[in-house]
Write an enzyme that holds these catalytic residues in place. Sequence first.
Site, PDB file in Angstrom:
ATOM      1  N   LYS A   8      65.089  10.981  22.987  1.00 18.41           N
ATOM      2  CA  LYS A   8      66.414  11.495  23.384  1.00 18.41           C
ATOM      3  C   LYS A   8      66.846  10.843  24.698  1.00 18.41           C
ATOM      4  O   LYS A   8      67.996  10.411  24.838  1.00 18.41           O
ATOM      5  CB  LYS A   8      66.368  13.020  23.536  1.00 18.41           C
ATOM      6  CG  LYS A   8      66.277  13.741  22.195  1.00 18.41           C
ATOM      7  CD  LYS A   8      65.952  15.214  22.331  1.00 18.41           C
ATOM      8  CE  LYS A   8      65.720  15.842  20.958  1.00 18.41           C
ATOM      9  NZ  LYS A   8      65.240  17.220  21.008  1.00 18.41           N
TER      10      LYS A   8
ATOM     11  N   GLN B 257      63.555  21.720  25.285  1.00 15.11           N
ATOM     12  CA  GLN B 257      62.817  21.304  24.095  1.00 15.11           C
ATOM     13  C   GLN B 257      61.954  22.455  23.564  1.00 15.11           C
ATOM     14  O   GLN B 257      61.202  23.067  24.321  1.00 15.11           O
ATOM     15  CB  GLN B 257      61.948  20.073  24.429  1.00 15.11           C
ATOM     16  CG  GLN B 257      61.211  19.490  23.240  1.00 15.11           C
ATOM     17  CD  GLN B 257      62.155  18.911  22.183  1.00 15.11           C
ATOM     18  OE1 GLN B 257      63.111  18.207  22.492  1.00 15.11           O
ATOM     19  NE2 GLN B 257      61.878  19.194  20.919  1.00 15.11           N
TER      20      GLN B 257
ATOM     21  N   ASP C 125      72.611  21.599  22.191  1.00 15.04           N
ATOM     22  CA  ASP C 125      71.769  21.767  20.999  1.00 15.04           C
ATOM     23  C   ASP C 125      72.445  22.692  19.989  1.00 15.04           C
ATOM     24  O   ASP C 125      72.059  22.721  18.819  1.00 15.04           O
ATOM     25  CB  ASP C 125      70.407  22.377  21.398  1.00 15.04           C
ATOM     26  CG  ASP C 125      69.260  21.393  21.209  1.00 15.04           C
ATOM     27  OD1 ASP C 125      69.460  20.366  20.530  1.00 15.04           O
ATOM     28  OD2 ASP C 125      68.165  21.661  21.745  1.00 15.04           O
TER      29      ASP C 125
END
Length: 285
Positions: free
Chosen positions: A53, A97, A120
């Site tokens: 990412k 994460q 997200d």
Amino acid sequence: MTAQLIDGIALSKKIRFEVAQRAKALKEIGIQPGLAVILVGDNPASQVYVRNKVKACEESGIRSVMEKYDGSMTELALLERVAALNSDPAVHGILVQLPLPAHIDAHKVIEAISPEKDVDGFHVASAGALMVGQPGFWPCTPYGCMKMLDSISYPLKGKHAVVIGRSNIVGKPMALMLLQQSATVTICHSATPDLKAMTLQADVVVAAVGKINVLTADMVKPGAVVIDVGMNRNQDGKLCGDVDFESVRQVAGWITPVPGGVGPMTITMLLVNTLTAAERLGRAH
Ligand code: NAP
């Protein structure tokens, strides 16, 4: 029939080029898009995801800050970091994460992220916005699947879409996105008694289960579009999806490969969401 491939790498390249152009345009008006990625603990898969990412951000002109913390970090300390990033004007997107260590309540942490920076798309506010069709951030994986369908100009209106899997991050939002495009949607899960009876009716099948060969050729209507979200390892340790690719490609009209399908699109849509956050927040200041 041999299905046509929907190439996630080629499509990602095209979208990432557009992201880089948008990032450049923002920089010209003094806004440097920025993503903060928080990693707690040393889960090896998470480390790879986070690295990918961060690399993708750099390649697209998005500044990324990687904050790595020891697995013993307290929930309070993590919530304080999220709060600090919420009020940092240089940060437009925040990603924590998952999975987090067991002593941290992941839901509480996700809910602490400002919805304006929830790139997200996991915050309840983002899920609610998707549910009622209001602007918000869509979870990257199903968003990427929609882009793949869009890339083949697939007319979803009136088509029957079957989603296998009902997780909050893939299956459910996927179903809502398909519904928004006026598909007739069926959601299947582990308690669905006859999966094959469902998938055989489908013009579009999205497999998001996490089990090898959940979808085999005898379960697919000729010409159907098959999107494979699954990420599994086979006996040889090779990455593969939920779909029996070699047999299903003989029946389907379109199919996404694994690797090189939904995976790269997920990261690409994270970049898109971060850019969108920077554009919205930039305009608001
Ligand atoms: P998850 O939370 O474990 O959900 C899996 C879903 O599959 C559940 O809803 C489960 O039903 C259902 N299921 C399990 N066995 C089934 C069966 N035999 N028939 C029908 N449905 C069944 O997983 P997830 O987070 O949604 O992820 C799904 C897969 O996508 C995983 O392989 C994951 O690694 C992959 N993934 C890939 C990407 C990417 O970027 N490519 C991103 C995210 C996830 P119940 O709800 O009844 O238990």
